[in-house]
Write a protein that holds these residues in place. Structure first.
Motif, PDB file in Angstrom:
ATOM      1  N   ALA A 116      -5.960   0.614   8.723  1.00  0.00           N
ATOM      2  CA  ALA A 116      -4.675   1.272   8.414  1.00  0.00           C
ATOM      3  C   ALA A 116      -4.673   1.875   7.015  1.00  0.00           C
ATOM      4  O   ALA A 116      -4.329   3.045   6.825  1.00  0.00           O
ATOM      5  N   GLY A 123     -10.248  -3.252   5.251  1.00  0.00           N
ATOM      6  CA  GLY A 123      -9.210  -3.103   4.216  1.00  0.00           C
ATOM      7  C   GLY A 123      -7.978  -3.913   4.585  1.00  0.00           C
ATOM      8  O   GLY A 123      -6.960  -3.352   5.006  1.00  0.00           O
ATOM      9  N   TYR A 141       0.889  -1.149   0.000  1.00  0.00           N
ATOM     10  CA  TYR A 141       0.000   0.000   0.000  1.00  0.00           C
ATOM     11  C   TYR A 141       0.925   1.196   0.000  1.00  0.00           C
ATOM     12  O   TYR A 141       1.931   1.205   0.710  1.00  0.00           O
ATOM     13  N   ASN A 163       2.714   4.362  14.189  1.00  0.00           N
ATOM     14  CA  ASN A 163       2.194   3.405  13.205  1.00  0.00           C
ATOM     15  C   ASN A 163       1.123   2.525  13.845  1.00  0.00           C
ATOM     16  O   ASN A 163       0.903   2.593  15.063  1.00  0.00           O
ATOM     17  N   THR A 164       0.513   1.708  13.012  1.00  0.00           N
ATOM     18  CA  THR A 164      -0.582   0.862  13.510  1.00  0.00           C
ATOM     19  C   THR A 164      -0.083  -0.143  14.531  1.00  0.00           C
ATOM     20  O   THR A 164      -0.798  -0.472  15.487  1.00  0.00           O
ATOM     21  N   SER A 165       1.126  -0.646  14.328  1.00  0.00           N
ATOM     22  CA  SER A 165       1.654  -1.623  15.292  1.00  0.00           C
ATOM     23  C   SER A 165       1.638  -1.023  16.693  1.00  0.00           C
ATOM     24  O   SER A 165       1.233  -1.683  17.656  1.00  0.00           O
ATOM     25  N   ASN A 178      -3.881   4.791   9.161  1.00  0.00           N
ATOM     26  CA  ASN A 178      -2.595   5.442   8.893  1.00  0.00           C
ATOM     27  C   ASN A 178      -2.786   6.590   7.906  1.00  0.00           C
ATOM     28  O   ASN A 178      -2.971   6.335   6.705  1.00  0.00           O
ATOM     29  N   ASP A 182      -8.886  -1.905  12.902  1.00  0.00           N
ATOM     30  CA  ASP A 182      -7.675  -1.517  12.185  1.00  0.00           C
ATOM     31  C   ASP A 182      -8.066  -1.197  10.739  1.00  0.00           C
ATOM     32  O   ASP A 182      -8.380  -2.101   9.964  1.00  0.00           O
ATOM     33  N   THR A 240      -4.591  -6.235   4.471  1.00  0.00           N
ATOM     34  CA  THR A 240      -3.334  -5.950   3.785  1.00  0.00           C
ATOM     35  C   THR A 240      -3.234  -6.707   2.463  1.00  0.00           C
ATOM     36  O   THR A 240      -2.765  -6.160   1.468  1.00  0.00           O
ATOM     37  N   HIS A 243      -0.531   8.173   6.996  1.00  0.00           N
ATOM     38  CA  HIS A 243       0.682   8.087   6.164  1.00  0.00           C
ATOM     39  C   HIS A 243       0.551   7.087   5.016  1.00  0.00           C
ATOM     40  O   HIS A 243       1.494   6.894   4.261  1.00  0.00           O
ATOM     41  N   LYS A 244      -0.595   6.465   4.901  1.00  0.00           N
ATOM     42  CA  LYS A 244      -0.763   5.610   3.730  1.00  0.00           C
ATOM     43  C   LYS A 244      -1.415   6.385   2.579  1.00  0.00           C
ATOM     44  O   LYS A 244      -0.922   6.387   1.474  1.00  0.00           O
ATOM     45  N   ASN A 293      -3.418  -8.151   9.754  1.00  0.00           N
ATOM     46  CA  ASN A 293      -2.007  -7.820   9.528  1.00  0.00           C
ATOM     47  C   ASN A 293      -1.114  -8.466  10.600  1.00  0.00           C
ATOM     48  O   ASN A 293      -1.488  -8.581  11.761  1.00  0.00           O
ATOM     49  N   SER A 323       1.144  -7.358  12.218  1.00  0.00           N
ATOM     50  CA  SER A 323       1.476  -6.510  13.372  1.00  0.00           C
ATOM     51  C   SER A 323       0.655  -6.917  14.605  1.00  0.00           C
ATOM     52  O   SER A 323       1.080  -6.706  15.734  1.00  0.00           O
ATOM     53  N   THR A 334     -10.564  -5.843  10.890  1.00  0.00           N
ATOM     54  CA  THR A 334      -9.862  -5.041   9.881  1.00  0.00           C
ATOM     55  C   THR A 334     -10.817  -4.536   8.809  1.00  0.00           C
ATOM     56  O   THR A 334     -11.648  -5.293   8.296  1.00  0.00           O
TER      57      THR A 334
HETATM   58  N1  PLP Z   1      -2.804  -3.114   9.375  1.00  0.00           N
HETATM   59  C1  PLP Z   1      -3.064  -3.119   8.059  1.00  0.00           C
HETATM   60  C2  PLP Z   1      -4.442  -3.435   7.573  1.00  0.00           C
HETATM   61  C3  PLP Z   1      -2.045  -2.817   7.147  1.00  0.00           C
HETATM   62  O1  PLP Z   1      -2.299  -2.844   5.827  1.00  0.00           O
HETATM   63  C4  PLP Z   1      -0.758  -2.510   7.634  1.00  0.00           C
HETATM   64  C5  PLP Z   1       0.324  -2.206   6.707  1.00  0.00           C
HETATM   65  O2  PLP Z   1       0.180  -2.152   5.515  1.00  0.00           O
HETATM   66  C6  PLP Z   1      -0.542  -2.535   9.010  1.00  0.00           C
HETATM   67  C7  PLP Z   1      -1.590  -2.825   9.855  1.00  0.00           C
HETATM   68  C8  PLP Z   1       0.803  -2.261   9.596  1.00  0.00           C
HETATM   69  O3  PLP Z   1       0.931  -0.907   9.738  1.00  0.00           O
HETATM   70  P1  PLP Z   1       2.214  -0.199  10.398  1.00  0.00           P
HETATM   71  O4  PLP Z   1       3.343  -0.446   9.466  1.00  0.00           O
HETATM   72  O5  PLP Z   1       1.786   1.226  10.452  1.00  0.00           O
HETATM   73  O6  PLP Z   1       2.449  -0.785  11.747  1.00  0.00           O
END
Ligand code: PLP
Length: 511
Positions: free
Chosen positions: A276, A247, A88, A153-155, A303, A274, A249, A305-306, A190, A192, A245
């Motif tokens: 993200a 959307g 992404y 970040n999402t993590s 995010n 999530d 990954t 930032h995406k 994800n 994470s 989630t």
């Molecule tokens: N969750 C989803 C749905 C993602 O697509 C991503 C990364 O593409 C993440 C979490 C991880 O995000 P981050 O790198 O900000 O921790």
């Protein structure tokens, strides 16, 4: 200077080698290393006029930028290229880059309110604006007793909320119950989330990645969640946290929030959403439906930032109960004590995140929101979704290809169809391992196709495997991408596919 340093380093490494340590005056080593030093000095004197006579260690900016061009550029993957369609995107804009410059220029470490009141106040303000743009339910916003924070970040967002959820339960049940806590996501969640669970101390055996299937378009089924929870409860375990989630990954699948939340709420679990990648699209009324049901969740993150013209790092997290975060993450050392904190009238954002120091990230987001306004940001998202649709049409017009999953946002997952692969209809599929063989061959050919596309250096795409099917991922998200780039990317795909598919079957399978 640099090469001289390298030579010296090399020399030093040899001089302190094992042999010397064993015999400090070994005659053979003395001769060998003595020659090395003489050669080194002879070479130094031969080239001495090439070195600047006065050390130039402090290079002018022109020379440094020249170095960047010569030595850094070749090793860069150009994420901001309009030909970047992988993963992404993490896109950017002039406003946000200038915001980053201001952030670096001020360089405040706004861990608590008093350490830089404007950093805290601006963060609360932009998170409020953004929350309203997303039409987040009132309990997530300050006037509904919730609140927003910008994490890296999402993590981090998942680690922080999972920590809050864990402590909320352990405060009631005692710390020894940690081994019984169970967390739930799907096999599309994800990675994470799994890492967060490890960090937070969830027993790896209590991490549930529930299987998804094509029948639910790879969204998590509320029934399978409920079954898994009940099994765990019967085994004496404690359901703690659901990560849903919007959307995913791999293929941008959407977990059905409302029914999932209804299940998880029955068991008093913390529910995190999530989004993200896809969260940014929910500023458009027509995409907002994807987070319907978020009102039943405890936390929501995406995010910026995406896909919101803001560079890394900028994960926006809202929680209904900021105290849950503070109760887990706050510290109270003497050296940070101050009247503002004691008044309890201000936010100390360090208590909502992992690290103490924090960047003034709100600046870049503020510049983006102020410079573009909601209408332009919506157009930016819609434009990418339109370009993804254009790519989808191009794929569908070619009978050799198929779009593998319906498009929800701006990601197209596609592949060469099985019927396009040589040998697929010649009886192989009738023997006992036929179906597996067929899938394997189709997957292999598509992997070859992606390799060829990326090796061309003209475009960059990535891949995933969902339900055993290998697909190429075409994610539209670069700020500079236009129709021209999408059409060109499709031509690159076709060119490479045609040359692969025109090979005789034996060569296709061995290539
Ligand atoms: N969750 C989803 C749905 C993602 O697509 C991503 C990364 O593409 C993440 C979490 C991880 O995000 P981050 O790198 O900000 O921790």
């Amino acid at each position: 200077m640099k090469s001289l340093q390298c030579d010296c380093q090399h020399l030093l490494e040899n001089v302190v080698g094992n042999k010397i340590a064993m015999n400090p005056l070994d005659p053979g080593e003395f001769r060998r290393q003595g020659h090395m030093v003489v050669d080194f000095l002879a070479k130094y004197y031969e080239n001495i006029e090439k070195y600047p006579v006065l050390s130039q260690d402090e290079e002018p900016m022109e020379a440094i930028l020249d170095d960047v061009h010569q030595h850094i550029f070749p090793g860069l993957t150009h994420w901001q290229s309009p030909n970047f369609f992988a993963y992404y995107q993490t896109n950017t804009s002039t406003a946000a880059i200038l915001g980053e410059m201001l952030c670096a220029g001020f360089n405040v470490a706004g861990f608590n309110w008093v350490s830089s009141p404007a950093a805290t106040e601006l963060e609360s303000l932009v998170m409020d604006w953004l929350g309203k743009m997303l039409d987040l339910p009132r309990p997530f916003l300050p006037f509904g007793n919730g609140g927003g924070v910008i994490e890296g970040n999402t993590s981090e967002a998942i680690i922080c909320t999972l920590t809050a959820a864990r402590d909320r339960v352990l405060r009631k049940l005692g710390h020894n119950s940690i081994a019984k806590l169970v967390v739930y996501g799907s096999d599309q969640t994800n990675c994470s989330f799994q890492k967060a669970a490890r960090v937070v101390g969830i027993d790896p055996r209590n991490f549930r990645a529930l299987k998804t299937t094509r029948s639910t378009l790879f969204g998590l089924s509320p029934d399978s969640l409920e079954k898994a929870i009940r099994l765990d409860i019967n085994a004496g375990l404690i359901p703690l946290y659901l990560c849903a989630t919007v959307g995913t990954t791999s293929c941008a699948a959407v977990d059905p929030l409302e029914p999932l939340c209804k299940v998880a709420s029955k068991f008093s679990m913390w529910i995190h959403v999530d989004a993200a990648y896809a969260g940014a699209s929910c500023i458009c009324p027509e995409y907002r439906k994807f987070i319907n049901g978020v009102e039943f969740a405890d936390s929501f993150s995406f995010n910026a930032h995406k896909w919101l013209l803001t560079p890394l790092d900028c994960c926006c997290l809202w929680v209904k109960d900021p105290n849950a975060l503070v109760n887990s993450l706050s510290t109270d050392p003497e050296y940070l004590k101050n009247e503002a904190t004691e008044s309890k009238q201000v936010i100390d954002y360090a208590d909502w995140q992992l690290s103490l120091s924090r960047r003034f990230r709100a600046l870049k987001l503020w510049l983006v929101l102020k410079s573009h306004g909601v209408q332009n940001l919506r157009s930016h998202i819609r434009n990418h979704c339109r370009l993804a649709k254009l790519f989808e049409e191009l794929v569908e017009e070619d009978p050799q290809f198929e779009v593998v999953f319906p498009i929800n946002f701006a990601l197209v997952c596609f592949r060469i169809r099985p019927s396009g692969v040589a040998g697929m209809s010649n009886g192989h599929a009738d023997n006992e391992h036929g179906e597996a063989w067929k899938l394997n061959e189709v997957n292999r050919l598509n992997a070859q196709l992606l390799h060829a596309i990326n090796a061309s250096g003209r475009v960059f795409m990535s891949h995933t495997t969902v339900g055993g099917v290998y697909v190429l991922r075409f994610a539209v998200g670069a700020t500079l991408v236009t129709e021209k780039h999408v059409i060109m990317a499709w031509k690159v795909v076709q060119e490479h596919a045609n040359s692969l598919l025109s090979m005789p079957a034996s060569e296709q399978h061995s290539a």
